[in-house]
Design a protein around this motif. Structure first.
Motif, PDB file in Angstrom:
ATOM      1  N   ARG A 177      11.488 -15.940   0.099  1.00 31.54           N
ATOM      2  CA  ARG A 177      12.136 -15.005  -0.834  1.00 31.54           C
ATOM      3  C   ARG A 177      13.577 -15.416  -1.122  1.00 31.54           C
ATOM      4  NH1 ARG A 177       9.813 -10.785  -2.972  1.00 31.54           N
ATOM      5  NH2 ARG A 177       7.836 -10.085  -2.107  1.00 31.54           N
ATOM      6  N   ASN A 178      14.215 -16.040  -0.170  1.00 29.52           N
ATOM      7  CA  ASN A 178      15.630 -16.389  -0.346  1.00 29.52           C
ATOM      8  C   ASN A 178      15.861 -17.444  -1.418  1.00 29.52           C
ATOM      9  OD1 ASN A 178      16.521 -14.539   1.554  1.00 29.52           O
ATOM     10  ND2 ASN A 178      16.539 -16.026   3.242  1.00 29.52           N
ATOM     11  N   VAL A 179      14.839 -18.191  -1.794  1.00 27.29           N
ATOM     12  CA  VAL A 179      15.019 -19.218  -2.821  1.00 27.29           C
ATOM     13  C   VAL A 179      14.844 -18.657  -4.236  1.00 27.29           C
ATOM     14  CG1 VAL A 179      14.262 -21.058  -1.273  1.00 27.29           C
ATOM     15  CG2 VAL A 179      12.596 -19.964  -2.793  1.00 27.29           C
ATOM     16  N   LEU A 180      14.449 -17.401  -4.353  1.00 29.50           N
ATOM     17  CA  LEU A 180      14.205 -16.803  -5.659  1.00 29.50           C
ATOM     18  C   LEU A 180      15.509 -16.340  -6.295  1.00 29.50           C
ATOM     19  CD1 LEU A 180      11.026 -14.656  -4.914  1.00 29.50           C
ATOM     20  CD2 LEU A 180      11.161 -17.017  -5.726  1.00 29.50           C
ATOM     21  N   PRO A 181      15.590 -16.368  -7.611  1.00 26.03           N
ATOM     22  CA  PRO A 181      16.807 -15.890  -8.276  1.00 26.03           C
ATOM     23  C   PRO A 181      16.939 -14.375  -8.167  1.00 26.03           C
ATOM     24  CG  PRO A 181      15.124 -16.416  -9.901  1.00 26.03           C
ATOM     25  CD  PRO A 181      14.583 -16.870  -8.575  1.00 26.03           C
ATOM     26  N   ASP A 182      18.158 -13.891  -8.294  1.00 26.14           N
ATOM     27  CA  ASP A 182      18.407 -12.449  -8.259  1.00 26.14           C
ATOM     28  C   ASP A 182      18.017 -11.787  -9.567  1.00 26.14           C
ATOM     29  OD1 ASP A 182      19.426 -12.512  -5.657  1.00 26.14           O
ATOM     30  OD2 ASP A 182      21.439 -13.004  -6.375  1.00 26.14           O
ATOM     31  N   SER A 183      18.004 -12.543 -10.658  1.00 23.56           N
ATOM     32  CA  SER A 183      17.643 -11.983 -11.956  1.00 23.56           C
ATOM     33  C   SER A 183      17.056 -13.083 -12.829  1.00 23.56           C
ATOM     34  CB  SER A 183      18.872 -11.362 -12.634  1.00 23.56           C
ATOM     35  OG  SER A 183      19.869 -12.354 -12.861  1.00 23.56           O
ATOM     36  N   TYR A 184      16.411 -12.666 -13.910  1.00 24.80           N
ATOM     37  CA  TYR A 184      15.790 -13.586 -14.857  1.00 24.80           C
ATOM     38  C   TYR A 184      16.312 -13.280 -16.255  1.00 24.80           C
ATOM     39  CZ  TYR A 184      12.418 -14.200 -11.047  1.00 24.80           C
ATOM     40  OH  TYR A 184      11.827 -14.440  -9.835  1.00 24.80           O
ATOM     41  N   SER A 185      16.381 -14.292 -17.087  1.00 21.34           N
ATOM     42  CA  SER A 185      16.773 -14.056 -18.470  1.00 21.34           C
ATOM     43  C   SER A 185      15.686 -13.259 -19.181  1.00 21.34           C
ATOM     44  CB  SER A 185      16.986 -15.385 -19.195  1.00 21.34           C
ATOM     45  OG  SER A 185      15.739 -16.045 -19.401  1.00 21.34           O
ATOM     46  N   ARG A 186      16.048 -12.626 -20.281  1.00 25.43           N
ATOM     47  CA  ARG A 186      15.068 -11.857 -21.036  1.00 25.43           C
ATOM     48  C   ARG A 186      13.938 -12.761 -21.515  1.00 25.43           C
ATOM     49  NH1 ARG A 186      17.114  -8.472 -26.098  1.00 25.43           N
ATOM     50  NH2 ARG A 186      17.495 -10.593 -26.902  1.00 25.43           N
ATOM     51  N   ASN A 187      14.258 -13.958 -21.969  1.00 26.34           N
ATOM     52  CA  ASN A 187      13.217 -14.873 -22.442  1.00 26.34           C
ATOM     53  C   ASN A 187      12.253 -15.247 -21.328  1.00 26.34           C
ATOM     54  OD1 ASN A 187      14.162 -14.918 -25.055  1.00 26.34           O
ATOM     55  ND2 ASN A 187      15.348 -16.810 -24.807  1.00 26.34           N
ATOM     56  N   ASP A 188      12.793 -15.540 -20.124  1.00 27.93           N
ATOM     57  CA  ASP A 188      11.931 -15.889 -18.997  1.00 27.93           C
ATOM     58  C   ASP A 188      11.072 -14.698 -18.571  1.00 27.93           C
ATOM     59  OD1 ASP A 188      12.732 -18.485 -18.895  1.00 27.93           O
ATOM     60  OD2 ASP A 188      14.039 -18.274 -17.146  1.00 27.93           O
ATOM     61  N   ALA A 189      11.671 -13.513 -18.518  1.00 26.96           N
ATOM     62  CA  ALA A 189      10.913 -12.329 -18.117  1.00 26.96           C
ATOM     63  C   ALA A 189       9.799 -12.028 -19.113  1.00 26.96           C
ATOM     64  CB  ALA A 189      11.851 -11.133 -17.989  1.00 26.96           C
ATOM     65  N   THR A 190      10.093 -12.185 -20.401  1.00 28.39           N
ATOM     66  CA  THR A 190       9.085 -11.947 -21.432  1.00 28.39           C
ATOM     67  C   THR A 190       7.935 -12.940 -21.309  1.00 28.39           C
ATOM     68  OG1 THR A 190      10.751 -11.076 -22.951  1.00 28.39           O
ATOM     69  CG2 THR A 190       8.681 -11.808 -23.916  1.00 28.39           C
ATOM     70  N   SER A 191       8.276 -14.220 -21.155  1.00 26.61           N
ATOM     71  CA  SER A 191       7.236 -15.242 -21.013  1.00 26.61           C
ATOM     72  C   SER A 191       6.416 -15.037 -19.747  1.00 26.61           C
ATOM     73  CB  SER A 191       7.880 -16.636 -21.003  1.00 26.61           C
ATOM     74  OG  SER A 191       8.517 -16.918 -22.223  1.00 26.61           O
ATOM     75  N   PHE A 220       7.891 -16.630 -12.395  1.00 26.53           N
ATOM     76  CA  PHE A 220       8.574 -15.729 -11.467  1.00 26.53           C
ATOM     77  C   PHE A 220       8.944 -16.373 -10.133  1.00 26.53           C
ATOM     78  CE2 PHE A 220       6.446 -12.133 -13.878  1.00 26.53           C
ATOM     79  CZ  PHE A 220       7.629 -11.637 -14.403  1.00 26.53           C
ATOM     80  N   HIS A 221       8.018 -17.109  -9.521  1.00 23.01           N
ATOM     81  CA  HIS A 221       8.298 -17.574  -8.151  1.00 23.01           C
ATOM     82  C   HIS A 221       7.868 -18.995  -7.833  1.00 23.01           C
ATOM     83  CE1 HIS A 221       4.235 -17.167  -6.118  1.00 23.01           C
ATOM     84  NE2 HIS A 221       4.000 -16.646  -7.298  1.00 23.01           N
TER      85      HIS A 221
END
Length: 294
Positions: A177-191, A220-221
């Protein structure tokens, strides 16, 4: 109190882009054989030499917590624990243990818990229902916590072979879990959400080729965890040569999981076992029962 046996399946969360919401129960099991006793006894793997300090046993702690939630005390029992589920391999071992502990209290204290209560208790302990729900209900389950409620749906049984590639190394969930980003861009989240939607729709329609293709396009991950997974690209690329639909990280890893055409799995296992000599390459089935008590 009559003797009874609790069985809880392993589970593989995410299935690629179904991050923290999708989980599949498979036929590896944690089993508790429970009999009444004058004092608490916990044994692991059916060996008398493996008696453990019951007060420190994770399953006992969950059972005690569940009983106290209902103002009950646990009657002393002898518990013999066996498990096919490897620890820290991305196969929901903690979720299976949590469900087993809740059910142990349910049986010993005659709590008459509903399945919804078990799901809620398990999710509160685990933090999310992606492994808890399939361990409890069986099958492929999509679940999410929304506004303090847990919504879930069990998908139809998949007509595929399930193959697991289990390495002989552990990977702690916190590290993954520690390697995951804290947030995603709107484009990435939409895709990413669109990819997940197509995976669900294609599985429902039986278009497993499309499902496998989109399973491997998670945003996502998997791109962040790939470097933590031994032989990530090798397993994905080589398994495709033998006809699998798609291959993803099982949960947080390091195990990987493939869907393959029904009936082809054993051939894939044999080919991949030769390639991955120090792995356990297993042909498994969906567990469709979830938690059982006999």
């Amino acid at each position: 109190m009559k003797s009874f046996k609790i069985s809880v399946p392993a589970s593989s969360a995410n299935i690629g882009p179904g991050f923290d919401s999708m989980g599949l129960a498979v036929n590896l099991y944690l089993t508790l054989e429970v009999t009444e006793s004058e004092e608490w006894e916990f044994y692991s793997h059916s060996s008398p030499s493996n008696r453990t300090n019951y007060k420190e046993h994770f399953i006992y702690k969950i059972a005690k917590q569940t009983a106290e939630r209902h103002h009950k005390q646990l009657t002393p029992c002898k518990v013999v624990e066996t498990s096919d589920i490897p620890l820290a391999r991305g196969l929901g071992s903690s979720a299976s243990a949590i469900i087993a502990g809740i059910e142990l209290a349910n049986q010993v204290c005659d709590l008459s818990l509903t399945s919804e209560a078990k799901l809620r208790y398990g999710t509160e302990i685990e933090g999310h229902p992606d492994n808890i729900a399939p361990a409890l209900y069986g099958g492929l389950v999509i679940s999410i916590v929304t506004e303090d409620e847990i919504d879930w749906i069990q998908m139809p049984t998949l007509d595929v072979d399930v193959i697991l590639y289990i390495p002989n190394v552990e990977l702690k969930t916190d590290e993954a879990r520690n390697v995951l980003p804290d947030s995603y861009s709107r484009n990435d989240a939409t895709s990413a959400s669109g990819i997940s939607n197509i995976v669900v729709a294609s599985l429902l329609s039986g278009n497993y080729k499309l499902a496998g293709k989109m399973m491997e396009r998670d945003i996502f991950h998997e791109p962040y965890r790939a470097n933590l997974i031994p032989n990530f690209n090798k397993i994905r690329n080589e398994s495709k040569k033998y006809g699998v639909y798609g291959t993803v990280i099982s949960g947080a890893g390091p195990t990987m999981l493939s869907f393959a055409p029904k009936g082809s799995g054993q051939s894939v296992v044999e080919q991949m076992q030769d390639l991955l000599g120090n792995y356990q390459v297993k042909l498994l089935e969906m567990d469709v029962q979830g938690l059982t008590v006999k």
